[in-house]
Design an enzyme around this catalytic site. Structure first.
Site, PDB file in Angstrom:
ATOM      1  N   TYR A 232       0.773  -1.239   0.000  1.00 24.39           N
ATOM      2  CA  TYR A 232       0.000   0.000   0.000  1.00 24.39           C
ATOM      3  C   TYR A 232       0.808   1.295   0.000  1.00 24.39           C
ATOM      4  CZ  TYR A 232       0.593  -0.858   5.048  1.00 24.39           C
ATOM      5  OH  TYR A 232       1.105  -1.133   6.279  1.00 24.39           O
ATOM      6  N   LYS A 320     -10.354   4.464  13.213  1.00 28.99           N
ATOM      7  CA  LYS A 320     -10.392   3.121  13.797  1.00 28.99           C
ATOM      8  C   LYS A 320     -11.816   2.690  14.143  1.00 28.99           C
ATOM      9  CE  LYS A 320      -6.986   1.348  15.623  1.00 28.99           C
ATOM     10  NZ  LYS A 320      -5.791   1.581  16.420  1.00 28.99           N
ATOM     11  N   CYS A 432      -8.732 -38.275  24.576  1.00 29.14           N
ATOM     12  CA  CYS A 432      -9.480 -39.462  24.986  1.00 29.14           C
ATOM     13  C   CYS A 432      -8.797 -40.662  24.345  1.00 29.14           C
ATOM     14  CB  CYS A 432     -10.917 -39.323  24.488  1.00 29.14           C
ATOM     15  SG  CYS A 432     -11.784 -40.887  24.388  1.00 29.14           S
TER      16      CYS A 432
HETATM   17  S1  IVH Z   1       0.035   3.708   5.360  1.00 29.74           S
HETATM   18  C1  IVH Z   1       2.644   7.111   6.191  1.00 29.74           C
HETATM   19  N1  IVH Z   1      -1.917   2.061   4.754  1.00 29.74           N
HETATM   20  O1  IVH Z   1      -1.115   0.961  10.121  1.00 29.74           O
HETATM   21  C2  IVH Z   1       1.690   6.022   6.009  1.00 29.74           C
HETATM   22  N2  IVH Z   1      -0.809   1.761   6.834  1.00 29.74           N
HETATM   23  O2  IVH Z   1      -0.742   3.163  12.151  1.00 29.74           O
HETATM   24  C3  IVH Z   1       2.144   4.776   6.602  1.00 29.74           C
HETATM   25  N3  IVH Z   1      -1.608  -0.164   8.111  1.00 29.74           N
HETATM   26  O3  IVH Z   1       2.370   1.065  10.306  1.00 29.74           O
HETATM   27  C4  IVH Z   1       1.214   3.671   6.643  1.00 29.74           C
HETATM   28  N4  IVH Z   1      -3.115  -0.830   6.677  1.00 29.74           N
HETATM   29  O4  IVH Z   1       1.239  -1.173   9.793  1.00 29.74           O
HETATM   30  C5  IVH Z   1      -0.992   2.403   5.672  1.00 29.74           C
HETATM   31  N5  IVH Z   1      -3.629   0.655   4.050  1.00 29.74           N
HETATM   32  C6  IVH Z   1      -2.714   0.995   4.967  1.00 29.74           C
HETATM   33  C7  IVH Z   1      -2.530   0.273   6.165  1.00 29.74           C
HETATM   34  C8  IVH Z   1      -1.575   0.693   7.082  1.00 29.74           C
HETATM   35  C9  IVH Z   1      -2.536  -1.072   7.828  1.00 29.74           C
HETATM   36  C10 IVH Z   1      -0.796  -0.146   9.354  1.00 29.74           C
HETATM   37  C11 IVH Z   1       0.669  -0.089   9.101  1.00 29.74           C
HETATM   38  C12 IVH Z   1       1.140   1.185   9.726  1.00 29.74           C
HETATM   39  C13 IVH Z   1       0.057   1.431  10.728  1.00 29.74           C
HETATM   40  C14 IVH Z   1      -0.034   2.900  10.989  1.00 29.74           C
END
Ligand code: IVH
Length: 695
Positions: A232, A320, A432
């Site tokens: 992503y 969230k 068992c």
């Molecule tokens: S972008 C600067 N995209 O969420 C942007 N993060 O709290 C960096 N995460 O460390 C992250 N899905 O582990 C991004 N679609 C997504 C995501 C994502 C999960 C997690 C990732 C990151 C954390 C940030």
């Protein structure tokens, strides 16, 4: 927590110090030990409280404040990789109003009155990775670590098949692709079931399972776990080739990365709200866990103008989901007996709504888990829908424990059949010892045998199996196929029913009639030809699920070959199969060396025909369905290898030449078989010609 508005400077200082300590401890439990000791909601509340105090008293913000830290420190046992571009975190919000504030702040910063496009992406609940490619080749991989320095997980990442190891020639010379490693809910459940039976670590949720699987010094362990990825974002890039997040996703897909199809452009706050509502609705049905939605300004040049705060971008935020936990009472703890005899403790709960789903039961995994957390009948407990899958009990609220509770005594006899239970050295599960004489095991075995991925016999649902077992109609899988034959003539008028009390008459049972009985027999007869993977799976060999059964079918081609190898304990070929480990191989070999199992298999084979496995990919191979004979000395491979190759391509390998032989493959010094082939006019192939056909 004290109301922030009421805090004096002294109190604020003390609170910030306490919060820094508590959050650091929780981070350590979460990131280093993969064993969180706070719920998500409790953790988020601490972080928010910390942020609120800092907002009111900015001069008191500590150097070690949790707001200035991304997460884990680096584990010493892995090599460290310093990220050339830090791996950032995201600010969290919990309401659409806060999302609106974020959108406003973006517009204000850019001095823009017009709507701005955002990419809304499911926030995957896994752990982030960075994969570096130089000249199109995957060269290194890292975890986020503390955002600046991560752990070197190059070898571990390589084991994840979804990760491309090569990029197309038009990709930038240097590019770091970042994303999330996660474990699908179903893979998490399978892993926990297996670990519970083997007495290994039980993971609280798929995220912890993914972390525990990825951060293994021995990458072989990672390889045995089923991990997945979504890509992503990016880190260092030598020549950027995209102007928007949307275009970046197109590139990622061209390069072979999995990109979440649920990523969606939003043109307005209304779009974002609609998308969030939709994702909230489908969240439970997704095959993987998400814990929110990430919004990113779509346009990269706008992202660049917006830039970063200390550790989070100004151009992105995470919205969230509310945490899916609730408090309820344990009404009872009972012990279930599974197909392989494992005794699994289950808590019956006062039914409770957890994030929209009514939960009335939760697994307690095994004896040690109950002891460790000291769950008792009568306790108030925190229930969590771990990754929306199976409800788990997180902890007991000790302060709410009624006075007269007793520690739970795990039974040492089977609650179903009374046979003694055994717990092997080093195992966590009690089993068992009754085997198939235990009604619970026998019933579960039958249910498994007729289940959708096995013989798939419609009409033999769980209830019917239970009743037929209890009434002595079905005791073993073979009985299913003799049912019609054992059933008395169906055209006998009901008038005479009393005359033949001892005869089986399914059509006269409560809820049955002639039509439904006939339907059942037809459904059974329709399965007298069974595919090899289904047959293998139906046997219920420990650890052999649908995927492994398919692997076995693919690699052995026929049941006879598999059985012969297993009887001879020829496990070398088995462990060479990608996806089958030594432990599983041992279980498979043991199954075939148990006389009782062989007797069952033989009895079944008298009733059903197991089809040979033809891999669709090779169905159009010249050898597919053909009978071939090898003779003479082969030069490029051993006879055994040649045989395996031929079988892999769908051929049956015979020992002697007859009119039914399609090809004879002739090596050096071939003797009578080659001669006979020539006499019968059977086509003769040289070793090289044979190899050509299997290319
Ligand atoms: S972008 C600067 N995209 O969420 C942007 N993060 O709290 C960096 N995460 O460390 C992250 N899905 O582990 C991004 N679609 C997504 C995501 C994502 C999960 C997690 C990732 C990151 C954390 C940030």
């Amino acid at each position: 927590m004290i109301d922030v508005a009421q805090l004096t400077v002294e109190e604020a200082k003390a609170e910030l110090e306490r919060l820094a300590r508590e959050i650091a401890r929780a981070d350590n439990a979460y990131y280093q030990k993969d064993a969180p000791d706070l719920t998500d909601a409790e953790y988020d509340a601490l972080k928010h409280y910390n942020a609120a105090i800092e907002a009111k008293f900015p001069q008191l913000a500590r150097a070690d404040s949790p707001s200035k830290r991304v997460g884990a420190t680096v584990q010493s046992k892995f090599n460290k990789i310093t990220h050339r571009f830090p791996m950032l975190s995201l600010g969290d919000v919990f309401s659409i109003d806060e999302v609106a504030d974020f959108v406003m702040s973006v517009k204000r910063f850019l001095n823009s009155a017009a709507d701005i496009d955002f990419m809304a992406e499911p926030k995957i609940d896994g752990l982030s990775f960075s994969a570096r490619y130089e000249n199109g080749k995957f060269v290194s991989g890292a975890t986020r670590g503390d955002g600046v320095v991560g752990e070197d997980i190059t070898e571990n990442l390589k084991t994840i098949k979804q990760l491309p190891l090569m990029l197309p020639p038009d990709a930038p010379k240097v590019v770091e692709v970042r994303g999330e490693v996660y474990m699908a809910k179903s893979d998490f459940l399978t892993l926990n079931e297996k670990n519970a039976a083997e007495g290994k670590k039980i993971f609280a949720n798929p995220r912890n399972a993914a972390a525990g699987s990825l951060r293994q010094l021995d990458a072989h362990i990672t390889a045995e776990r089923r991990l997945s990825i979504w890509a992503y974002t990016w880190g260092e890039v030598s020549e950027p080739q995209w102007q928007t997040q949307e275009e970046f996703f197109i590139k990622l897909k061209e390069w072979g990365f999995p990109v979440n199809p649920l990523n969606k452009i939003c043109h307005s706050l209304q779009d974002m709200e609609k998308n969030f509502a939709h994702m909230t609705e489908i969240r439970a049905d997704l095959p993987y866990d998400i814990d929110g939605i990430v919004y990113k300004v779509n346009n990269i040049s706008l992202q660049e103008r917006l830039g970063f705060l200390t550790r989070t971008p100004r151009w992105a935020i995470a919205h969230k989901f509310p945490s899916e936990q609730a408090l309820t009472r344990v009404n009872n703890i009972r012990v279930q007996v599974g197909r392989t005899g494992v005794l699994t403790p289950v808590a019956d709960l006062e039914p409770i709504n957890v994030g929209g789903v009514i939960v009335a039961h939760a697994t307690l995994h095994n004896e040690d888990e109950i002891k460790r957390k000291d769950f008792r009948i009568g306790d108030m407990v925190v229930v969590q829908r771990a990754g929306d899958v199976i409800p788990q009990l997180v902890e007991v609220k000790i302060e709410l424990r009624p006075q007269d509770t007793q520690p739970f005594e795990f039974p040492h006899i089977c609650p179903q059949c009374g046979a003694h239970a055994v717990r092997e050295e080093g195992e966590a599960a009690w089993r068992c010892s009754g085997g198939l004489t235990c009604p619970a095991q026998a019933k579960e075995h039958l249910k498994h045998f007729v289940s959708k991925d096995a013989f798939d016999i419609v009409g033999l649902g769980d209830k019917v199996i239970e009743e037929f077992y209890d009434d002595n109609i079905l005791r073993t899988p073979v009985d299913i196929f003799t049912l019609e034959q054992r059933n008395g003539a169906m055209d006998m008028p009901d008038l005479f029913a009393a005359a033949d009390d001892n005869e089986l008459h399914i059509e006269r049972r409560l809820g049955w009639g002639k039509t439904s009985a006939q339907k059942l027999f037809a459904a059974i007869n329709a399965r007298r030809n069974i595919s090899l993977p289904r047959f293998i799976y139906a046997l219920g060999i420990p650890q052999v699920g649908v995927a492994t059964a398919l692997l076995l079918a693919k690699n052995y081609g026929s049941f006879d070959v598999l059985q012969q190898d297993m009887l001879a304990r020829e496990t070398a070929k088995l462990v060479a199969i990608d996806g089958i480990g030594a432990n599983m191989a041992q279980d498979i070999a043991e199954f075939f060396n148990e006389p009782h199992n062989i007797a069952t298999v033989e009895a079944l084979r008298a009733q059903v025909k197991i089809e040979e496995f033809v891999d669709e990919q090779i169905a159009d191979s010249l050898l597919s369905g053909k009978t071939i004979v090898f003779t003479g000395m082969l030069e490029k491979m051993t006879r055994a290898e040649a045989k395996a190759v031929a079988q892999k391509y769908g051929a049956k390998v015979a020992g002697s030449v007859s009119a039914h032989t399609d090809f004879v493959i002739v090596g050096a010094d071939a003797g009578s078989k080659a001669k006979k082939a020539a006499e019968l006019g059977v086509k003769i192939l040289s070793e090289d010609e044979f190899l050509e056909t299997v290319k």
